[in-house]
Design a protein around this motif. Structure first.
Motif, PDB file in Angstrom:
ATOM      1  N   LYS A   1      81.510  62.003  58.682  1.00 39.83           N
ATOM      2  CA  LYS A   1      81.846  62.229  57.274  1.00 39.83           C
ATOM      3  C   LYS A   1      82.648  61.074  56.693  1.00 39.83           C
ATOM      4  N   TYR A   2      83.695  60.657  57.377  1.00 35.59           N
ATOM      5  CA  TYR A   2      84.513  59.515  56.943  1.00 35.59           C
ATOM      6  C   TYR A   2      84.644  58.549  58.115  1.00 35.59           C
ATOM      7  N   PRO A   3      83.747  57.611  58.276  1.00 32.32           N
ATOM      8  CA  PRO A   3      83.792  56.708  59.435  1.00 32.32           C
ATOM      9  C   PRO A   3      85.069  55.880  59.512  1.00 32.32           C
ATOM     10  N   ILE A   4      85.525  55.342  58.373  1.00 26.33           N
ATOM     11  CA  ILE A   4      86.738  54.514  58.357  1.00 26.33           C
ATOM     12  C   ILE A   4      87.641  55.030  57.251  1.00 26.33           C
TER      13      ILE A   4
ATOM     14  N   ASN B   1      86.068  62.724  60.854  1.00 29.55           N
ATOM     15  CA  ASN B   1      86.618  61.378  60.743  1.00 29.55           C
ATOM     16  C   ASN B   1      86.188  60.541  61.931  1.00 29.55           C
ATOM     17  N   GLY B   2      86.099  59.234  61.704  1.00 29.03           N
ATOM     18  CA  GLY B   2      85.844  58.309  62.789  1.00 29.03           C
ATOM     19  C   GLY B   2      87.157  57.712  63.246  1.00 29.03           C
ATOM     20  N   VAL B   3      87.501  56.541  62.716  1.00 26.30           N
ATOM     21  CA  VAL B   3      88.794  55.920  63.032  1.00 26.30           C
ATOM     22  C   VAL B   3      89.687  56.082  61.806  1.00 26.30           C
ATOM     23  N   ARG B   4      90.845  56.683  62.007  1.00 25.17           N
ATOM     24  CA  ARG B   4      91.703  57.051  60.880  1.00 25.17           C
ATOM     25  C   ARG B   4      93.158  56.700  61.159  1.00 25.17           C
TER      26      ARG B   4
END
Length: 324
Positions: free
Chosen positions: A252-255, A223-226
């Protein structure tokens, strides 16, 4: 070593450290507790401070290692202190034995979670019920498969600043848990993951607000920012959040906003999250995603996210644009 600390990291030096701290507290002028360039074994020390107003600096030029007995808790704990600075050095939590125990499925203790920037059993640097905390040039590391090894875990605290820090762990690098009405975090590091949450486990829960993440790099993270919340009733909130100037490198999941958070899909609540997410800004988020879907907003059906703003967001998947 004036108070009897024993180098080479084989004999317990806890008493020497506490004696040095007590002497510094008794000083009528600013004092320094100095740890020279040696390796010291410390089994358990708790530093507290009463009835004094001078500044104390703990200067570490050596390496402090935790006892190999992972049943020892509160390895290095600062409680009720003001005007204290900790500078330099290496603090090794020696978490490998406990990680192996957990992976084996045996009955194991939860693990310690006090100041351990290297290989902590659990959280490396927990900040709880604190005001006006400045962390600068921090380096935190643990293997990617080390369980529950959050980097800097911030809970119920105000005005926390993290600057120019590098964090590589097996879990969330900078998670923010429920806090009083003005929880402030401004970070300007090269970091590897930033989480708000998990929020909303309790019905009566304080929220998180006034958070700024600025100038950060995320490299190969899940994750990036979650922002993550449990799918159950709660009066919690996450609001007035800014993620700005962030570089994603194969993330994988930037935002992601996940209001159906349930790790490992075990005993999931399957309700509507009551946590209200409002006024979250993503500004200048750029780089590469490891997945075609780079932005995932899974908001509560009962209390949908409001005030979500994207400005200059440019994420690619290979040589293709990403989806939301």
């Amino acid at each position: 070593m004036s108070f009897g600390a024993k180098p080479k990291g084989k004999s317990d030096s806890s008493k020497a450290f506490l004696d040095g701290w007590t002497a510094a507290c008794a000083s009528d002028r600013p004092a320094t507790v100095y740890i020279p360039p040696r390796r010291f074994l410390v089994s358990r020390v708790e530093f507290n401070r009463k009835n004094w107003s001078e500044v104390i600096t703990v200067r570490i030029d050596g390496t402090l290692v935790v006892s190999p007995d992972y049943n020892v808790i509160n390895w290095m704990r600062f409680e009720g202190v003001i005007r204290v600075s900790i500078c330099g050095g290496t603090l090794d939590g020696g978490g490998a034995n406990l990680w192996a125990c957990k992976k084996s499925g045996r009955s194991c203790p939860k693990g310690d979670q006090w100041i351990m920037p290297i290989n902590s059993q659990m959280f490396h640097i927990p900040i709880e019920n604190c005001h006006n905390v400045n962390l600068m040039n921090i380096k935190i590391s643990a293997p990617g498969n080390s369980p529950n090894t959050d980097g800097i875990h911030i809970c119920r605290s105000k005005h926390v600043t993290i600057v120019n820090s590098h964090i590589r762990t097996g879990d969330d690098c900078i998670p923010l848990a429920p806090a009083p009405p003005t929880c402030g975090l401004k970070t300007c590091p090269v970091v590897l993951a930033m989480d708000i949450g998990s929020l909303g486990w309790d019905l009566e829960e304080a929220g998180v607000q006034n958070v700024t993440l600025k100038t950060a790099t995320f490299i190969g993270t899940e994750n990036g920012v979650r922002v993550k919340t449990w799918a159950r009733p709660s009066n919690g909130y996450a609001r007035d959040v800014v993620f700005q100037h962030c570089l994603m490198v194969n993330v994988k999941y930037p935002i992601i906003i996940d209001q159906n958070y349930c790790p490992n899909n075990l005993n999931c609540p399957h309700q509507d999250s009551g946590v209200k997410i409002h006024n979250v800004t993503y500004h200048d988020i750029h780089g590469t995603s490891a997945m075609k879907v780079a932005i995932k907003l899974d908001c509560s059906r009962k209390f949908p996210c409001t005030g979500i703003t994207f400005h200059e967001v440019n994420l690619t998947y290979g040589d293709q644009p990403t989806d939301t």
